[in-house]
Design a protein around this motif. Structure first.
Motif, PDB file in Angstrom:
ATOM      1  N   UNK A  22       0.833  -1.208   0.000  1.00 51.63           N
ATOM      2  CA  UNK A  22       0.000   0.000   0.000  1.00 51.63           C
ATOM      3  C   UNK A  22       0.867   1.257   0.000  1.00 51.63           C
ATOM      4  N   UNK A  23       1.918   1.239   0.805  1.00 50.11           N
ATOM      5  CA  UNK A  23       2.841   2.385   0.846  1.00 50.11           C
ATOM      6  C   UNK A  23       3.463   2.609  -0.530  1.00 50.11           C
ATOM      7  N   UNK A  24       3.918   1.542  -1.142  1.00 49.25           N
ATOM      8  CA  UNK A  24       4.564   1.648  -2.457  1.00 49.25           C
ATOM      9  C   UNK A  24       3.586   2.176  -3.495  1.00 49.25           C
ATOM     10  N   UNK A  25       2.339   1.702  -3.448  1.00 43.36           N
ATOM     11  CA  UNK A  25       1.332   2.163  -4.417  1.00 43.36           C
ATOM     12  C   UNK A  25       1.152   3.675  -4.339  1.00 43.36           C
ATOM     13  N   UNK A  26       1.113   4.213  -3.131  1.00 43.67           N
ATOM     14  CA  UNK A  26       0.969   5.664  -2.958  1.00 43.67           C
ATOM     15  C   UNK A  26       2.182   6.397  -3.530  1.00 43.67           C
ATOM     16  N   UNK A  27       3.364   5.824  -3.320  1.00 40.08           N
ATOM     17  CA  UNK A  27       4.585   6.460  -3.814  1.00 40.08           C
ATOM     18  C   UNK A  27       4.732   6.328  -5.323  1.00 40.08           C
ATOM     19  N   UNK A  28       4.056   5.341  -5.918  1.00 42.28           N
ATOM     20  CA  UNK A  28       4.161   5.130  -7.368  1.00 42.28           C
ATOM     21  C   UNK A  28       3.413   6.195  -8.167  1.00 42.28           C
ATOM     22  N   UNK A  29       2.346   6.750  -7.597  1.00 44.72           N
ATOM     23  CA  UNK A  29       1.487   7.657  -8.367  1.00 44.72           C
ATOM     24  C   UNK A  29       2.236   8.873  -8.912  1.00 44.72           C
ATOM     25  N   UNK A  30       2.887   9.675  -8.062  1.00 46.44           N
ATOM     26  CA  UNK A  30       3.592  10.838  -8.624  1.00 46.44           C
ATOM     27  C   UNK A  30       4.737  10.449  -9.542  1.00 46.44           C
ATOM     28  N   UNK A  31       5.395   9.326  -9.244  1.00 45.34           N
ATOM     29  CA  UNK A  31       6.495   8.869 -10.098  1.00 45.34           C
ATOM     30  C   UNK A  31       5.968   8.523 -11.496  1.00 45.34           C
ATOM     31  N   UNK A  32       4.895   7.737 -11.548  1.00 49.19           N
ATOM     32  CA  UNK A  32       4.343   7.309 -12.835  1.00 49.19           C
ATOM     33  C   UNK A  32       3.860   8.500 -13.658  1.00 49.19           C
ATOM     34  N   UNK A  33       3.225   9.457 -12.994  1.00 51.91           N
ATOM     35  CA  UNK A  33       2.754  10.652 -13.701  1.00 51.91           C
ATOM     36  C   UNK A  33       3.938  11.465 -14.216  1.00 51.91           C
ATOM     37  N   UNK A  34       4.941  11.613 -13.356  1.00 50.74           N
ATOM     38  CA  UNK A  34       6.125  12.369 -13.748  1.00 50.74           C
ATOM     39  C   UNK A  34       6.864  11.749 -14.911  1.00 50.74           C
ATOM     40  N   UNK A  35       6.976  10.431 -14.918  1.00 49.00           N
ATOM     41  CA  UNK A  35       7.681   9.750 -16.004  1.00 49.00           C
ATOM     42  C   UNK A  35       6.871   9.810 -17.300  1.00 49.00           C
ATOM     43  N   UNK A  36       5.552   9.849 -17.184  1.00 52.79           N
ATOM     44  CA  UNK A  36       4.717  10.024 -18.373  1.00 52.79           C
ATOM     45  C   UNK A  36       4.985  11.381 -19.009  1.00 52.79           C
ATOM     46  N   UNK A  37       5.132  12.397 -18.170  1.00 54.67           N
ATOM     47  CA  UNK A  37       5.432  13.743 -18.664  1.00 54.67           C
ATOM     48  C   UNK A  37       6.784  13.756 -19.381  1.00 54.67           C
ATOM     49  N   UNK A  38       7.777  13.055 -18.797  1.00 53.72           N
ATOM     50  CA  UNK A  38       9.102  12.982 -19.410  1.00 53.72           C
ATOM     51  C   UNK A  38       9.010  12.362 -20.803  1.00 53.72           C
TER      52      UNK A  38
END
Length: 491
Positions: A22-38
């Motif tokens: 659950x902790x990892x899932x929360x941390x994945x959200x901004x990372x995944x969005x940020x990498x999509x922008x990249x």
């Protein structure tokens, strides 16, 4: 792998695996969005990719407890492809990337990790820790002072809450606590919702809409090869790091297959390519995650968050997630390596620092590791070459000199090998005794050829004795000197 061991990897740590996931899932959200922008794609492409890669790798990977998802290392390689050819070609390239990785696993290419030295791995870890911290700088520069207070509070909870209880991962407590404080007080803080629009529907299974032609293959193949190589490199190194953190072993070639299957799944539901994430893997391990269930929960709960709990996810303050990633950065960096700079051989320190500087300077993990591996190879070859030496004795009549060669004869030691012989000494015969030596490559064979032929041009008979079986095979295949002019004796 037997079914009992596989079940143990799933169900031996259920409670901790679920909470850490659950902790990892929360941390994945901004990372995944940020990498999509990249990569220049819609946020849902990175989010769906993270879901698919995490869930599938939980079943097919070779390193339980490791987190794989969309990453910056692969995102930067996609920019040109998306810009020049469009999103569908990205999906096709991701599929081909996965197939290449599966093929690499079948060929057991996971074994290449044996050639990555400890100094390179340490440099890789330290560089990633620095890059993780640098990625948080946009959330630390030019923000309201209240953001710093919230980040400090989050770090305080993360490091102090374990003294109260370790039953609940402290990063999860920090995220929940800061979200509640920000919501109840109405703080004007940057939130996850400010990063981009979250998807509102389930991903759809579909093949990439690209022409099945040779031209399409020519377009995507270079990208797929680069993506597959970088993805496997980062995944295998991260697997080694998780091995060290958990004091367990993993199946590296199976991890190659798992990464390939995960990327194939991602490409089939409209996701981008990805690989293992050291930051999220560290979060998982430090939060108690050890088994495949933690990886599965991370992916499955990520999808649940963005589709069902999206209204809650949008109000999570970025300060909470930044605090978690700063904790990861601090925990990932090998602080001991700084003290070891003076204790370790200088070559090891140079390799570690070169890996760090190259990786941070280029933001390219592959280049950093390549520099480190090449330097390690150069230093190793130089060290082995120094162990080589030649001694000689002359017969009582002064007509026969015997050269005793000890050590490894290869490209780095051939110059010393040739210089050890006195070609101007008036002799009738020279004996080259290689009982204690080994010829490793064609450069060594060429050096022996040069010595033998040069003596013969001076009218000296040459016998080469004590050649081991492997070296004799090399000489039979590649030597050019006339063996009838001397004696080649194997032992």
């Amino acid at each position: 792998m037997n079914i009992i061991a596989y079940k143990r990897e799933w169900f031996s740590n259920i409670r901790a695996d679920i909470l850490s996931g659950i902790v990892v899932a929360l941390a994945l959200i901004p990372e995944a969005i940020g990498f999509s922008v990249i990569a220049g794609v819609d946020p849902k492409v990175g989010l769906f990719a993270s879901f698919a890669i995490a869930v599938v790798s939980a079943f097919t990977g070779g390193r339980p407890g490791m987190i794989s998802a969309a990453t910056a290392a692969t995102a930067v390689l996609m920019v040109t492809l998306v810009r020049d050819h469009g999103l569908e070609y990205l999906f096709a390239a991701t599929l081909l990337m996965g197939l290449i990785q599966v093929f690499a696993g079948i060929l057991k290419l996971g074994r290449v990790m044996r050639f990555v030295s400890r100094s390179v791995i340490t440099g890789f870890v330290n560089a990633l820790a620095i890059l993780i911290f640098m990625a948080q700088l946009p959330e630390l520069i030019g923000v309201p002072n209240l953001t710093y207070v919230m980040i400090a509070a989050g770090l305080g909870i993360i490091y102090l809450f374990p003294y109260v209880t370790k039953a609940i991962p402290s990063p999860l407590v920090a995220i929940v606590a800061l979200t509640l404080v920000a919501w109840f007080t109405g703080m004007d803080l940057r939130t996850v919702g400010d990063l981009g629009e979250l998807p509102s529907a389930l991903p759809i299974f579909a093949l990439p809409q690209v022409p099945l032609t040779l031209e399409t293959l020519q377009i995507i193949l270079p990208y797929s090869i680069a993506l597959a190589a970088v993805g496997l490199l980062e995944s295998l190194l991260t697997a080694q790091i998780v091995d060290d953190m958990t004091d367990t072993s993993s199946r590296k070639s199976q991890e190659c297959i798992g990464q390939g299957c995960s990327n194939i799944a991602s490409g089939l539901i409209g996701g981008m390519g990805g690989c293992a994430m050291i930051g999220q893997s560290v979060i998982n391990v430090t939060s108690g995650g050890r088994g495949r269930l933690s990886t599965f929960v991370a992916g499955a709960f990520l999808l649940f968050l963005i589709l069902v709990l999206d209204d809650i996810v949008r109000i999570i303050p970025m300060a909470a997630l930044v605090a978690v990633m700063i904790m990861v950065s601090i925990g990932t960096f090998s602080w001991r390596s700084i003290l070891d700079l003076r204790r370790n051989p200088w070559q090891s320190s140079v390799v570690m620092l070169a890996t760090v500087v190259t990786t941070v300077g280029t933001h390219d993990l592959a280049k950093g590791v390549l520099v480190g591996v090449l330097l390690s190879g150069v230093f190793f070859a130089s060290k082995v070459a120094k162990l080589f030496h030649v001694r000689s004795v002359i017969s009582e009549d002064g007509q026969v000199r015997t050269y005793h060669v000890d050590g490894e004869i290869f490209f780095a030691s051939t110059e010393a090998f040739i210089l050890a012989f006195d070609f101007m000494e008036p002799l009738k015969k020279v004996v080259i005794d290689v009982h204690e030596a080994h010829l490793w490559d064609i450069t060594a064979v060429g050096a022996l050829d040069k010595v033998v032929l040069k003596f013969r041009r001076h009218g000296v008979v040459v016998d080469v004795i004590g050649v081991n079986e492997a070296s004799a095979h090399m000489l039979d295949r590649f030597a050019v000197h006339d063996k009838d002019g001397g004696v080649l004796q194997a032992h």
